[in-house]
Design an enzyme around this catalytic site. Structure first.
Site, PDB file in Angstrom:
ATOM      1  CE  LYS A  15      -8.627   5.450   6.966  1.00 11.02           C
ATOM      2  NZ  LYS A  15      -8.340   6.353   8.088  1.00 11.02           N
ATOM      3  CG  HIS A  16      -6.074   5.489   2.436  1.00 11.58           C
ATOM      4  ND1 HIS A  16      -7.237   5.961   1.862  1.00 11.58           N
ATOM      5  CD2 HIS A  16      -5.854   6.288   3.505  1.00 11.58           C
ATOM      6  CE1 HIS A  16      -7.689   6.990   2.540  1.00 11.58           C
ATOM      7  NE2 HIS A  16      -6.869   7.207   3.557  1.00 11.58           N
ATOM      8  CG  HIS A  75       5.546  -1.297  -6.691  1.00  9.75           C
ATOM      9  ND1 HIS A  75       6.177  -1.457  -5.484  1.00  9.75           N
ATOM     10  CD2 HIS A  75       6.521  -0.997  -7.578  1.00  9.75           C
ATOM     11  CE1 HIS A  75       7.481  -1.258  -5.633  1.00  9.75           C
ATOM     12  NE2 HIS A  75       7.715  -0.974  -6.892  1.00  9.75           N
ATOM     13  CG  ASN A 133      10.847   1.264  -0.262  1.00 11.00           C
ATOM     14  OD1 ASN A 133      10.944   0.257  -0.926  1.00 11.00           O
ATOM     15  ND2 ASN A 133      11.538   2.367  -0.516  1.00 11.00           N
TER      16      ASN A 133
END
Length: 509
Positions: free
Chosen positions: A269-270, A509, A410
């Site tokens: 998801k995402h 990231h 993180n």
């Protein structure tokens, strides 16, 4: 009307040339293209006959001649241009079909000698294309075989189509730009330079997309080379792929990649996993991955490292899923899955081309880096705690380390028996990521006592270790490297936690 045809990719050329000949167009050609056309019974004039100058230097020089470029560049609307070429007995060339020497394909061959690669740098072809494209108002120029029929329709109708001519010229400059970019990249690679002073890019549009991340954003999907990466996947069913689908597909394949041919399933998801597991087969891996967070799995993208059979397809069909990708699907499995019209079913392996760099766009520029290597193996790790991990903990630590590599930083993962049971992703502090992972696990009924924890970067303080211990974590894998490592190791020893350092960070990231 005169046409100059000189191609490496001969697909579709013969019927196009036959169509031109039927309209009385004079055909001029070179080398293998001329032979193919003659073998088909067409009358073809050699370029050397046109120029009055033989090919030389092993074919390096054949079309670089004023008769060719004068015939291409002369503006038909300027009397002084037409008088100049007439004075030199130069006839106009009205149509050019050229696709270039196969430089990329040659350079990609294993063990190819640099001299062979250099000989596949086309000089005359790009020159003719650029000349013809500059004079597009008078000269048809084709670099893409898919455009043959469009041009032939106009020629047969005896008309003109300036917008089409302009589009073909645009395609030429995009094509030659990409060709030059590939050559520049190769030269940089030869001197071992991944970051040249200018970073050339060449991508081709695979498909237009309905919109981008949001409906108010326009979007398209480009590939480095047709049939590679995500472009290699074959869609077996469902509506067209969206921008977000493609992002999530990349995230899903990234998540299962470290597990090789071992049965693995990632639920995304995402762009980050909400469940990831290995198992004895596709169904087992799916059930374990789904159990991590079945609520978040609604509307997900699912990837498998192994073929999907009927049993796995039936289990997945009960969940709303955007996309499912696997190297292969059983025929009956496809039939089950495509009953859900909105489920996109994609088959194949989407590997990265060798030597690919990771690119990230920023305002006014581009960040370029090596692609992240595969997560390290236990042989490279260091046990820093007083207690050694048990064999079961060692297996869970390896799974945790491979899993956390695909989670947004993180990142913290809790795992047990080859499956995630809690994932903390994209948090602003590592202690928050630990809290989220434990919270997700306990909320969904997973027992965290005896679990292993993976962290994508070091713990800057002992609070993350204390929080893990409170949840019953017994083993931790992390990169190490904090100025407070001694404090963190002491905390692990206080709680009887086995801790290993990998010496590498896995930020995403």
């Amino acid at each position: 009307m005169r046409a100059l045809l000189s191609v490496s990719d001969k697909s579709g050329l013969l019927p196009f040339a036959q169509g031109l000949a039927a309209k009385g167009v004079e055909l001029v050609s070179t080398g293998g293209t001329a032979r193919m056309l003659r073998d088909a019974g067409l009358v073809v004039k050699d370029v050397s006959e046109l120029t009055g100058f033989p090919e030389m230097l092993d074919g390096r020089v054949k079309t670089l001649h004023p008769v060719v470029h004068g015939g291409l560049l002369a503006r038909r609307d300027l009397p002084e241009h037409m008088e100049a070429i007439k004075a030199h007995d130069i006839g106009t060339i009205d149509l050019v079909v050229v696709n270039l020497y196969p430089f990329r394909e040659t350079a990609a061959k294993p063990g190819v000698h640099p001299e062979e690669v250099i000989e596949n740098i086309d000089i005359g072809g790009p020159s003719m294309l650029r000349s013809a494209a500059k004079n597009f108002t008078s000269v048809w120029v084709i670099v893409d075989p898919s455009d043959y029929s469009k041009v032939l329709d106009v020629v047969n109708a005896g008309g003109d189509d300036q917008p089409l001519r302009k589009l073909l010229a645009e395609k030429v400059y995009a094509h030659t730009s990409g060709y030059d970019a590939a050559i520049a990249q190769w030269f940089a690679q030869q001197r071992g330079e991944p970051f040249p002073d200018r970073y050339p890019l060449a991508f081709e549009k695979q498909q237009a997309l309905r919109y981008g991340e949001n409906p108010q954003q326009r979007a398209a999907f480009y590939v480095e080379k047709p049939g590679t990466g995500l472009g290699a996947l074959v869609q077996k069913g469902g509506k067209e792929l969206s921008f977000n689908n493609l992002l999530d597909l990349e995230g899903s394949l990234l998540a299962i990649e470290p597990f090789g041919d071992q049965p693995a399933c990632a639920i995304i998801k995402h762009t980050t996993p909400c469940g990831l597991a290995t198992g004895t087969n596709a169904l087992d891996a799916y059930k374990k991955a789904l159990a991590c967070d079945p609520v978040s799995a609604f509307g997900s993208v699912i990837a498998f490292s192994v073929p999907v059979d009927v049993a796995a397809a039936e289990a997945i069909s009960s969940l709303f899923v955007e996309c499912i990708v696997a190297p292969k699907f059983a025929e009956e499995a496809v039939e089950i899955l495509v009953r859900k019209k909105n489920l996109r079913v994609l088959e194949g392996k989407a590997s990265w081309p060798a030597g690919t760099m990771d690119l990230k766009r920023v305002r006014g520029g581009l960040l370029v880096q090596d692609r992240a290597p595969a997560p390290s193996e236990p042989a490279q790790w260091q046990v820093v705690s007083s207690r050694q991990p048990t064999s079961q903990e060692q297996r869970d630590l390896l799974f945790a380390w491979k899993s956390v590599a695909s989670v947004k930083s993180n990142a913290i993962v809790l795992v047990r028996d080859g499956a995630t049971i809690g994932i903390g992703a994209g948090q602003m502090s590592r202690v928050d990521a630990s809290f989220v992972a434990v919270h997700k696990a306990t909320t969904l009924g997973h027992a965290t006592t005896g679990s292993a924890l993976g962290s994508d970067a070091f713990f800057p303080f002992r609070d993350g270790i204390d929080q893990a211990a409170a949840a019953g974590v017994t083993a931790i894998v992390q990169p190490g490297g904090s100025v407070r490592d001694a404090e963190v190791i002491a905390a692990a020893n206080e709680h009887g936690i086995a801790m290993v350092f990998t010496g590498e960070r896995l930020f995403r990231h």
